[in-house]
Design an enzyme around this catalytic site. Structure first.
Site, PDB file in Angstrom:
ATOM      1  N   GLY A  21      28.943  53.373  70.304  1.00 25.46           N
ATOM      2  CA  GLY A  21      28.540  54.049  69.066  1.00 25.46           C
ATOM      3  C   GLY A  21      27.845  53.076  68.120  1.00 25.46           C
ATOM      4  O   GLY A  21      27.753  51.868  68.398  1.00 25.46           O
ATOM      5  N   LEU A  23      28.668  51.972  65.040  1.00 30.22           N
ATOM      6  CA  LEU A  23      29.559  50.935  64.507  1.00 30.22           C
ATOM      7  C   LEU A  23      30.099  50.064  65.639  1.00 30.22           C
ATOM      8  O   LEU A  23      30.179  48.840  65.507  1.00 30.22           O
ATOM      9  CB  LEU A  23      30.719  51.573  63.728  1.00 30.22           C
ATOM     10  CG  LEU A  23      31.754  50.585  63.199  1.00 30.22           C
ATOM     11  CD1 LEU A  23      31.129  49.559  62.255  1.00 30.22           C
ATOM     12  CD2 LEU A  23      32.900  51.318  62.504  1.00 30.22           C
ATOM     13  N   ASP A  45      38.128  57.490  77.719  1.00 31.70           N
ATOM     14  CA  ASP A  45      38.164  58.658  76.838  1.00 31.70           C
ATOM     15  C   ASP A  45      39.498  58.589  76.104  1.00 31.70           C
ATOM     16  O   ASP A  45      40.558  58.795  76.705  1.00 31.70           O
ATOM     17  CB  ASP A  45      38.047  59.936  77.669  1.00 31.70           C
ATOM     18  CG  ASP A  45      38.092  61.191  76.800  1.00 31.70           C
ATOM     19  OD1 ASP A  45      38.641  61.128  75.672  1.00 31.70           O
ATOM     20  OD2 ASP A  45      37.590  62.228  77.254  1.00 31.70           O
ATOM     21  N   ALA A  64      35.316  57.922  67.945  1.00 31.61           N
ATOM     22  CA  ALA A  64      35.697  59.100  67.160  1.00 31.61           C
ATOM     23  C   ALA A  64      34.797  60.266  67.518  1.00 31.61           C
ATOM     24  O   ALA A  64      33.673  60.081  68.003  1.00 31.61           O
ATOM     25  CB  ALA A  64      35.565  58.812  65.662  1.00 31.61           C
ATOM     26  N   THR A 101      36.922  57.839  56.790  1.00 37.15           N
ATOM     27  CA  THR A 101      35.725  58.386  56.180  1.00 37.15           C
ATOM     28  C   THR A 101      35.926  58.884  54.756  1.00 37.15           C
ATOM     29  O   THR A 101      37.045  59.277  54.381  1.00 37.15           O
ATOM     30  CB  THR A 101      35.244  59.570  57.062  1.00 37.15           C
ATOM     31  OG1 THR A 101      34.228  60.296  56.383  1.00 37.15           O
ATOM     32  CG2 THR A 101      36.373  60.544  57.363  1.00 37.15           C
ATOM     33  N   ASP A 102      34.835  58.918  54.016  1.00 43.12           N
ATOM     34  CA  ASP A 102      34.819  59.530  52.685  1.00 43.12           C
ATOM     35  C   ASP A 102      35.111  61.041  52.764  1.00 43.12           C
ATOM     36  O   ASP A 102      35.461  61.650  51.766  1.00 43.12           O
ATOM     37  CB  ASP A 102      33.459  59.290  52.012  1.00 43.12           C
ATOM     38  CG  ASP A 102      32.265  59.683  52.877  1.00 43.12           C
ATOM     39  OD1 ASP A 102      32.358  59.591  54.120  1.00 43.12           O
ATOM     40  OD2 ASP A 102      31.225  60.080  52.315  1.00 43.12           O
ATOM     41  N   TYR A 125      36.554  68.183  60.361  1.00 42.69           N
ATOM     42  CA  TYR A 125      36.358  66.746  60.664  1.00 42.69           C
ATOM     43  C   TYR A 125      37.203  65.890  59.729  1.00 42.69           C
ATOM     44  O   TYR A 125      37.938  65.004  60.180  1.00 42.69           O
ATOM     45  CB  TYR A 125      34.872  66.393  60.518  1.00 42.69           C
ATOM     46  CG  TYR A 125      34.581  64.907  60.529  1.00 42.69           C
ATOM     47  CD1 TYR A 125      34.669  64.170  61.704  1.00 42.69           C
ATOM     48  CD2 TYR A 125      34.208  64.241  59.360  1.00 42.69           C
ATOM     49  CE1 TYR A 125      34.401  62.798  61.706  1.00 42.69           C
ATOM     50  CE2 TYR A 125      33.941  62.882  59.361  1.00 42.69           C
ATOM     51  CZ  TYR A 125      34.043  62.167  60.533  1.00 42.69           C
ATOM     52  OH  TYR A 125      33.775  60.816  60.532  1.00 42.69           O
ATOM     53  N   LYS A 129      40.319  63.340  60.664  1.00 43.12           N
ATOM     54  CA  LYS A 129      40.288  61.908  60.339  1.00 43.12           C
ATOM     55  C   LYS A 129      41.494  61.527  59.488  1.00 43.12           C
ATOM     56  O   LYS A 129      42.065  60.455  59.654  1.00 43.12           O
ATOM     57  CB  LYS A 129      38.978  61.548  59.626  1.00 43.12           C
ATOM     58  CG  LYS A 129      37.725  61.643  60.478  1.00 43.12           C
ATOM     59  CD  LYS A 129      37.714  60.685  61.666  1.00 43.12           C
ATOM     60  CE  LYS A 129      37.632  59.240  61.252  1.00 43.12           C
ATOM     61  NZ  LYS A 129      37.559  58.332  62.444  1.00 43.12           N
TER      62      LYS A 129
HETATM   63  N1  LIG Z   1      28.820  58.161  60.879  1.00 43.57           N
HETATM   64  C1  LIG Z   1      29.241  58.171  59.628  1.00 43.57           C
HETATM   65  O1  LIG Z   1      28.492  58.521  58.698  1.00 43.57           O
HETATM   66  C2  LIG Z   1      30.632  57.747  59.291  1.00 43.57           C
HETATM   67  C3  LIG Z   1      31.033  57.705  57.954  1.00 43.57           C
HETATM   68  C4  LIG Z   1      32.318  57.261  57.646  1.00 43.57           C
HETATM   69  C5  LIG Z   1      33.183  56.903  58.659  1.00 43.57           C
HETATM   70  N2  LIG Z   1      32.778  56.990  59.957  1.00 43.57           N
HETATM   71  C6  LIG Z   1      33.730  56.603  60.986  1.00 43.57           C
HETATM   72  O2  LIG Z   1      33.302  55.379  61.536  1.00 43.57           O
HETATM   73  C7  LIG Z   1      33.664  55.317  62.921  1.00 43.57           C
HETATM   74  C8  LIG Z   1      32.439  54.998  63.754  1.00 43.57           C
HETATM   75  O3  LIG Z   1      31.494  56.032  63.582  1.00 43.57           O
HETATM   76  P1  LIG Z   1      30.005  55.912  64.113  1.00 43.57           P
HETATM   77  O4  LIG Z   1      29.109  56.308  63.021  1.00 43.57           O
HETATM   78  O5  LIG Z   1      29.805  54.615  64.830  1.00 43.57           O
HETATM   79  O6  LIG Z   1      30.009  57.103  65.170  1.00 43.57           O
HETATM   80  P2  LIG Z   1      29.199  57.266  66.536  1.00 43.57           P
HETATM   81  O7  LIG Z   1      27.927  56.501  66.509  1.00 43.57           O
HETATM   82  O8  LIG Z   1      29.194  58.730  66.799  1.00 43.57           O
HETATM   83  O9  LIG Z   1      30.158  56.539  67.562  1.00 43.57           O
HETATM   84  C9  LIG Z   1      31.356  57.077  67.975  1.00 43.57           C
HETATM   85  C10 LIG Z   1      31.548  56.671  69.398  1.00 43.57           C
HETATM   86  O10 LIG Z   1      32.789  57.253  69.859  1.00 43.57           O
HETATM   87  C11 LIG Z   1      32.549  57.740  71.157  1.00 43.57           C
HETATM   88  N3  LIG Z   1      33.487  58.789  71.489  1.00 43.57           N
HETATM   89  C12 LIG Z   1      33.452  60.096  71.160  1.00 43.57           C
HETATM   90  N4  LIG Z   1      34.497  60.743  71.715  1.00 43.57           N
HETATM   91  C13 LIG Z   1      35.184  59.808  72.403  1.00 43.57           C
HETATM   92  C14 LIG Z   1      36.343  59.848  73.205  1.00 43.57           C
HETATM   93  N5  LIG Z   1      37.010  60.990  73.417  1.00 43.57           N
HETATM   94  N6  LIG Z   1      36.781  58.706  73.787  1.00 43.57           N
HETATM   95  C15 LIG Z   1      36.106  57.544  73.590  1.00 43.57           C
HETATM   96  N7  LIG Z   1      35.001  57.445  72.864  1.00 43.57           N
HETATM   97  C16 LIG Z   1      34.547  58.565  72.271  1.00 43.57           C
HETATM   98  C17 LIG Z   1      31.132  58.235  71.157  1.00 43.57           C
HETATM   99  O11 LIG Z   1      30.651  58.300  72.476  1.00 43.57           O
HETATM  100  P3  LIG Z   1      29.640  59.478  72.922  1.00 43.57           P
HETATM  101  O12 LIG Z   1      28.497  59.416  71.971  1.00 43.57           O
HETATM  102  O13 LIG Z   1      29.327  59.123  74.318  1.00 43.57           O
HETATM  103  O14 LIG Z   1      30.442  60.738  72.792  1.00 43.57           O
HETATM  104  C18 LIG Z   1      30.443  57.174  70.320  1.00 43.57           C
HETATM  105  O15 LIG Z   1      29.984  56.111  71.123  1.00 43.57           O
HETATM  106  C19 LIG Z   1      34.321  56.662  63.230  1.00 43.57           C
HETATM  107  O16 LIG Z   1      35.702  56.527  63.085  1.00 43.57           O
HETATM  108  C20 LIG Z   1      33.805  57.572  62.144  1.00 43.57           C
HETATM  109  O17 LIG Z   1      34.677  58.645  61.892  1.00 43.57           O
HETATM  110  C21 LIG Z   1      31.526  57.383  60.292  1.00 43.57           C
END
Ligand SMILES: NC(=O)c1ccc[n+]([C@@H]2O[C@H](COP(=O)([O-])OP(=O)(O)OC[C@H]3O[C@@H](n4cnc5c(N)ncnc54)[C@H](OP(=O)(O)O)[C@@H]3O)[C@@H](O)[C@H]2O)c1
Length: 273
Positions: A21, A23, A45, A64, A101-102, A125, A129
């Site tokens: 992902g 992050l 997974d 996530a 998350t916010d 969502y 979280k």
């Molecule tokens: N994105 C935002 O704006 C945001 C804001 C605040 C907090 N966050 C938090 O920050 C963290 C990182 O978010 P991010 O933006 O890096 O998200 P991201 O780019 O969507 O990355 C999440 C990763 O988790 C993987 N994933 C999904 N389901 C899974 C499962 N069942 N088992 C293992 N891996 C799984 C996804 O793989 P696939 O793509 O292959 O499914 C993806 O690689 C998360 O906890 C998110 O809630 C995100």
């Protein structure tokens, strides 16, 4: 709250979940000098118990379900990842950084949310979280951040760069305010979080803006000649509710991140824009 000597965490490998992902990739880069086990979705997974033999000294849990609208349609599937997955990660028994998350807040405030503010998520969502935060257990740093973007994956910056090159005008929401946070800055700040006591920490970019402001900044920095038409959340009509205001600040001395515009510039530089 217990305080951990960060050196003792390094005797065993650092496990990074969700390593594919946006992050997760930034964390893999940031911790490249450590012994790291980086597991992507296809490696583990997290809605299933951990594979045998994993004995990390520290877990950076970036996996996530992040599809906010999809979670509204499939809340149980989202919970299996965001709550069940965090439970499985916590069962490894290592200190854990659980990113949150916010969206755990309802967005009714008009000044920044601090760690002692009561969460009240408006979306499925956000609820998953928040329950995931509880599932992280006692040996956890809950790092809440917001509006993440980076050079890889699916995010607002990459979407706007694509649309801005294709169109003369894009319609962007102007009634949601937050702090767009560069994943490289959040990954770097994670190191500093490890020196803090377990508990909840707000770690987001300095400054705040609306999505429309952010889009205009992206076009300006990238030299794209594309107008932003400012629209309302209602006009956009997405399935999941989003907080109107979700600026995060720390009242406890969490690491300060650079301004979101600096993050944007770093991200564009990484993209060669
Ligand atoms: N994105 C935002 O704006 C945001 C804001 C605040 C907090 N966050 C938090 O920050 C963290 C990182 O978010 P991010 O933006 O890096 O998200 P991201 O780019 O969507 O990355 C999440 C990763 O988790 C993987 N994933 C999904 N389901 C899974 C499962 N069942 N088992 C293992 N891996 C799984 C996804 O793989 P696939 O793509 O292959 O499914 C993806 O690689 C998360 O906890 C998110 O809630 C995100």
């Amino acid at each position: 709250m217990e305080h951990r000597d960060p050196d003792s965490l390094r005797a065993r490998p650092v496990l990074i979940t969700g390593a594919g992902g946006q992050l997760g990739r930034a964390l893999v880069e940031e911790f490249a000098t450590e012994e790291v086990v980086a597991l992507s979705h296809s490696d583990w997974d997290v809605s299933s118990p951990p594979p045998p033999g994993l004995e990390p000294g520290l877990v950076l849990h970036a996996a996530a379900w992040t599809d906010v609208d999809g979670a509204e349609e499939e809340p149980q599937a989202a919970a299996a990842v965001n709550v069940g997955g965090t439970t499985h990660v916590a069962e490894l028994g290592a200190p854990l950084v659980a990113y949150s998350t916010d969206y755990v807040f309802d967005g009714r405030k008009t000044e920044p949310y601090v760690e002692s503010d009561g969460p009240n998520p408006a979306s499925a969502y956000g609820r998953t979280k928040l329950h995931g935060e509880a599932a992280a257990g006692e040996q956890a740093w809950i790092v809440r951040s917001s509006w993440l973007f980076g050079p890889t994956g699916s995010n607002f910056v990459r979407t706007m760069l694509r649309l801005g090159a294709e169109r003369e005008e894009v319609a962007v929401v102007d009634d949601q305010r937050g702090s767009p946070t560069y994943v490289g800055h959040l990954a770097a700040a994670t190191r500093a979080v490890l020196e803090l006591p377990f508990g909840t920490w707000h770690v987001a970019a300095d400054g705040d803006c609306t999505w429309a402001d952010f889009a205009e900044a992206i076009f300006a920095e990238a030299g794209l000649d594309c107008r932003v038409r400012r629209i309302s959340t209602t006009e956009l009509g997405r399935p999941a509710p989003r907080p109107a205001y979700s600026v995060l600040r720390s009242e406890k001395g969490a690491p300060q991140l650079p301004h979101w515009r600096e993050g944007l510039r770093e991200c564009l530089a990484r993209l060669g824009v």
